[in-house]
Design a protein around this motif. Structure first.
Motif, PDB file in Angstrom:
ATOM      1  N   THR A 153     -48.659  60.829  -9.083  1.00  0.00           N
ATOM      2  CA  THR A 153     -47.991  60.268 -10.270  1.00  0.00           C
ATOM      3  C   THR A 153     -46.689  61.009 -10.572  1.00  0.00           C
ATOM      4  O   THR A 153     -46.033  61.511  -9.680  1.00  0.00           O
ATOM      5  CB  THR A 153     -48.934  60.254 -11.494  1.00  0.00           C
ATOM      6  N   LEU A 154     -46.307  61.102 -11.856  1.00  0.00           N
ATOM      7  CA  LEU A 154     -44.961  61.552 -12.200  1.00  0.00           C
ATOM      8  C   LEU A 154     -44.773  63.052 -12.016  1.00  0.00           C
ATOM      9  O   LEU A 154     -43.853  63.500 -11.328  1.00  0.00           O
ATOM     10  CB  LEU A 154     -44.646  61.150 -13.647  1.00  0.00           C
ATOM     11  N   THR A 155     -45.628  63.852 -12.637  1.00  0.00           N
ATOM     12  CA  THR A 155     -45.485  65.295 -12.474  1.00  0.00           C
ATOM     13  C   THR A 155     -45.830  65.710 -11.050  1.00  0.00           C
ATOM     14  O   THR A 155     -45.296  66.696 -10.543  1.00  0.00           O
ATOM     15  CB  THR A 155     -46.387  66.058 -13.464  1.00  0.00           C
ATOM     16  N   SER A 180     -47.808  56.020  -2.702  1.00  0.00           N
ATOM     17  CA  SER A 180     -47.653  56.235  -4.130  1.00  0.00           C
ATOM     18  C   SER A 180     -46.311  56.936  -4.382  1.00  0.00           C
ATOM     19  O   SER A 180     -45.302  56.566  -3.786  1.00  0.00           O
ATOM     20  CB  SER A 180     -48.843  57.044  -4.666  1.00  0.00           C
ATOM     21  N   SER A 181     -46.280  57.951  -5.244  1.00  0.00           N
ATOM     22  CA  SER A 181     -45.004  58.610  -5.542  1.00  0.00           C
ATOM     23  C   SER A 181     -44.429  59.304  -4.312  1.00  0.00           C
ATOM     24  O   SER A 181     -43.219  59.544  -4.227  1.00  0.00           O
ATOM     25  CB  SER A 181     -45.185  59.622  -6.675  1.00  0.00           C
ATOM     26  N   GLY A 182     -45.278  59.625  -3.344  1.00  0.00           N
ATOM     27  CA  GLY A 182     -44.800  60.236  -2.115  1.00  0.00           C
ATOM     28  C   GLY A 182     -43.903  59.321  -1.301  1.00  0.00           C
ATOM     29  O   GLY A 182     -43.114  59.795  -0.478  1.00  0.00           O
ATOM     30  N   SER A 183     -43.995  58.009  -1.527  1.00  0.00           N
ATOM     31  CA  SER A 183     -43.149  57.073  -0.783  1.00  0.00           C
ATOM     32  C   SER A 183     -41.683  57.237  -1.157  1.00  0.00           C
ATOM     33  O   SER A 183     -40.797  57.080  -0.310  1.00  0.00           O
ATOM     34  CB  SER A 183     -43.612  55.633  -1.026  1.00  0.00           C
ATOM     35  N   LEU A 184     -41.402  57.552  -2.425  1.00  0.00           N
ATOM     36  CA  LEU A 184     -40.022  57.761  -2.857  1.00  0.00           C
ATOM     37  C   LEU A 184     -39.410  58.971  -2.163  1.00  0.00           C
ATOM     38  O   LEU A 184     -38.237  58.947  -1.756  1.00  0.00           O
ATOM     39  CB  LEU A 184     -39.967  57.960  -4.377  1.00  0.00           C
ATOM     40  N   ALA A 189     -41.866  50.531  -1.487  1.00  0.00           N
ATOM     41  CA  ALA A 189     -42.071  51.701  -2.334  1.00  0.00           C
ATOM     42  C   ALA A 189     -42.572  51.290  -3.713  1.00  0.00           C
ATOM     43  O   ALA A 189     -43.456  51.941  -4.288  1.00  0.00           O
ATOM     44  CB  ALA A 189     -40.777  52.498  -2.448  1.00  0.00           C
ATOM     45  N   GLN A 190     -42.021  50.216  -4.246  1.00  0.00           N
ATOM     46  CA  GLN A 190     -42.500  49.713  -5.535  1.00  0.00           C
ATOM     47  C   GLN A 190     -43.973  49.341  -5.450  1.00  0.00           C
ATOM     48  O   GLN A 190     -44.762  49.657  -6.340  1.00  0.00           O
ATOM     49  CB  GLN A 190     -41.690  48.489  -5.964  1.00  0.00           C
ATOM     50  N   ALA A 191     -44.357  48.687  -4.354  1.00  0.00           N
ATOM     51  CA  ALA A 191     -45.756  48.290  -4.166  1.00  0.00           C
ATOM     52  C   ALA A 191     -46.662  49.509  -4.094  1.00  0.00           C
ATOM     53  O   ALA A 191     -47.726  49.545  -4.711  1.00  0.00           O
ATOM     54  CB  ALA A 191     -45.882  47.454  -2.890  1.00  0.00           C
ATOM     55  N   SER A 192     -46.245  50.521  -3.352  1.00  0.00           N
ATOM     56  CA  SER A 192     -47.075  51.717  -3.172  1.00  0.00           C
ATOM     57  C   SER A 192     -47.187  52.538  -4.443  1.00  0.00           C
ATOM     58  O   SER A 192     -48.170  53.244  -4.648  1.00  0.00           O
ATOM     59  CB  SER A 192     -46.491  52.578  -2.049  1.00  0.00           C
ATOM     60  N   CYS A 193     -46.164  52.444  -5.316  1.00  0.00           N
ATOM     61  CA  CYS A 193     -46.151  53.238  -6.554  1.00  0.00           C
ATOM     62  C   CYS A 193     -46.869  52.568  -7.720  1.00  0.00           C
ATOM     63  O   CYS A 193     -46.921  53.145  -8.814  1.00  0.00           O
ATOM     64  CB  CYS A 193     -44.711  53.534  -6.967  1.00  0.00           C
ATOM     65  N   ALA A 194     -47.390  51.380  -7.512  1.00  0.00           N
ATOM     66  CA  ALA A 194     -48.017  50.643  -8.611  1.00  0.00           C
ATOM     67  C   ALA A 194     -49.408  51.209  -8.907  1.00  0.00           C
ATOM     68  O   ALA A 194     -50.433  50.628  -8.534  1.00  0.00           O
ATOM     69  CB  ALA A 194     -48.099  49.157  -8.267  1.00  0.00           C
ATOM     70  N   THR A 195     -49.432  52.334  -9.584  1.00  0.00           N
ATOM     71  CA  THR A 195     -50.693  52.993  -9.933  1.00  0.00           C
ATOM     72  C   THR A 195     -51.529  52.075 -10.813  1.00  0.00           C
ATOM     73  O   THR A 195     -51.082  51.636 -11.879  1.00  0.00           O
ATOM     74  CB  THR A 195     -50.422  54.311 -10.672  1.00  0.00           C
ATOM     75  N   ALA A 196     -52.738  51.777 -10.373  1.00  0.00           N
ATOM     76  CA  ALA A 196     -53.607  50.826 -11.082  1.00  0.00           C
ATOM     77  C   ALA A 196     -53.857  51.272 -12.509  1.00  0.00           C
ATOM     78  O   ALA A 196     -54.195  52.424 -12.772  1.00  0.00           O
ATOM     79  CB  ALA A 196     -54.922  50.671 -10.338  1.00  0.00           C
ATOM     80  N   GLY A 197     -53.687  50.355 -13.449  1.00  0.00           N
ATOM     81  CA  GLY A 197     -53.888  50.655 -14.865  1.00  0.00           C
ATOM     82  C   GLY A 197     -52.608  51.108 -15.531  1.00  0.00           C
ATOM     83  O   GLY A 197     -52.277  50.654 -16.629  1.00  0.00           O
TER      84      GLY A 197
END
Length: 456
Positions: A28-30, A61-65, A246-254
């Motif tokens: 996630t973000l942090t 997820s955030s690692g894709s960026l 990357a947008q698809a991979s970062c779409a954290t469920a919820g």
């Protein structure tokens, strides 16, 4: 702790044109900021082959960026500078990009729900009336059967054709349809990436990026409807842009609504695989360096038994005391960590596997990082500093072993740069002595100490 090595190749044999892969998991973000600091530390150790010079990059997820940035030649130093907006290459990712509300569903879902709810009964009656000529003959015959023998089974025979017609075209909305599919919409992350990739003349296409750089980028996500892992890459699914993947991979469920790309709904790539090691070695990697910041926290409790009250107390907080978010955080960290290390065990026990893996993770006692809310954007600088310290400390403890493996692949290490950077990044967060003084205040009641989770 913090480093797992599977060394199966013969390090005394020179590797001919070896392929080195870097895999970056979520967080996630942090967690993303934590990884940036860690990548900066890892990059400091490397001499002749930097993180931007590897052959294969895998991000989820955030690692894709971060993976796509490294693959495009953006160094960890530039990523670190982008956190506070001082980078000349990558602009700062703002809270408006990360926390853009899912406005469309907030408004449209209630409208759609109540419209469906109030039109369900009239629509159902309309369908029955329209189908009545076809139902009439069967209804008359079934009515006679039911009247002669009024059992429940005959009642079902009588009403079943009517109900079939009633629900054939429509269904009554459920309360679940009233709720949005995510709190935020991450479509602005795609826009942010497209803008910065264009600024750095990075192709937003997997195949073109491969031809331009000679490096392979892979991003994974999960197809929500099929619950299957989807691999985006130059020789995998490549009919979508890198920014869309990357947008698809970062779409954290919820947290984010599923990213809809070309009609398919995608969610966080970490749901299916923690690191995608199978993908890396299928693509020909000889050495894989993995960075996973999502590790469970070992919360050692010092329990004390109060004889008078017949109860156990603890002076430090349990994870439960920190609230629901911390419980969920620990549970998912444990699930992802367990799945990852089960796959590492499988590789270690596979006699056919003759390659090498280095997995870098935080220390299990890193309470500073665990206590950080994974969604708090404003703690990114502290998270990056913690990530830098975490990786530098881990590699320092295992320097010789890591250096030996990397040298076999033609990568040389030094600790001169890391020492200089570590000295310049000192940032005290709290006074440990003050905390210890508070904890050591004398207690009045008689107690028996029971150390739970402690080590000998």
């Amino acid at each position: 702790m913090g480093l797992t090595i599977i060394q199966k190749s013969n390090l005394n044999v020179k590797k001919e044109n070896p392929k080195i892969a870097l895999v970056l998991s979520g967080g996630t973000l942090t967690g993303a900021a934590f990884k940036i600091g860690g990548l900066k530390a890892l990059n400091d150790y490397l001499v002749n082959k930097k993180l931007t010079d590897f052959d294969i990059y895998v991000g989820l997820s955030s690692g894709s960026l971060l993976a796509l940035s490294l693959c495009g030649g953006i160094s960890p130093e530039e990523m670190l500078a982008s956190l506070d907006g001082t980078s000349s290459k990558f602009s700062q990712l703002s809270p408006f990009d990360l926390y853009y509300p899912n406005v469309e569903e907030y408004f449209l879902r209630p409208i759609k729900f109540f419209y469906g709810f109030f039109t369900f009964l009239p629509g159902m009656l309309y369908d029955i009336v329209r189908a009545s000529p076809k139902l009439k003959e069967a209804f008359v015959e079934n009515s006679k059967i039911f009247l002669n023998n009024p059992t429940y089974s005959n009642y079902e025979i009588l009403t079943k054709p009517i109900f079939k017609v009633a629900v054939a075209q429509r269904s009554i909305p459920t309360l679940g349809e009233l709720l949005p599919s995510g709190i935020f919409d991450n479509k602005r992350i795609k826009r942010y990436l497209k803008k910065n990739m264009k600024k750095n003349q990075m192709p937003d296409n997997f195949q073109v990026l491969k031809r331009a750089t000679g490096k392979s980028l892979y991003i994974t996500a999960m197809d929500l409807d099929l619950h299957e892992r989807v691999i985006f890459g130059p020789d995998e699914k490549n009919d979508v842009s890198i920014s869309e993947a990357a947008q698809a991979s970062c779409a954290t469920a919820g947290l984010y609504k599923p990213a809809r790309v070309k009609g398919v709904d995608y969610v966080d790539g970490a749901i299916r695989k923690t690191l995608n090691l199978d993908l890396v070695f299928d693509k020909g990697a000889d050495l894989c360096i993995c960075y996973n910041p999502f590790k469970p926290y070992r919360n050692e409790l010092f329990l004390e038994y109060l004889r008078e009250d017949n109860q156990y107390i603890t002076r430090n907080k349990r994870i439960t005391d920190l609230g629901l978010s911390s419980v969920i955080n620990q549970v998912f960290r444990t699930l992802f960590y367990t799945r990852l290390h089960n796959s590492l065990k499988a590789l270690a026990n596979d006699p056919q596997f003759k390659k090498d893996v280095i997995v870098i993770e935080p220390d299990e006692n890193d309470d500073d990082y665990f206590m950080m809310n994974p969604l708090f954007y404003w703690t990114r600088a502290k998270a990056a500093k913690l990530g830098f310290d975490s990786v530098s400390d881990v590699i320092n403890r295992h320097y010789n072993k890591v250096a030996k493996i990397l040298k076999a692949y033609g990568v040389h290490m030094t600790d001169e740069v890391i020492c200089k950077d570590k000295a310049s990044l000192k940032m005290p967060y709290h006074d440990d002595q003050v905390v210890m003084d508070i904890l050591e205040k004398p207690q009045t009641k008689k107690r028996l100490k029971v150390i739970r989770g402690g080590r000998s």
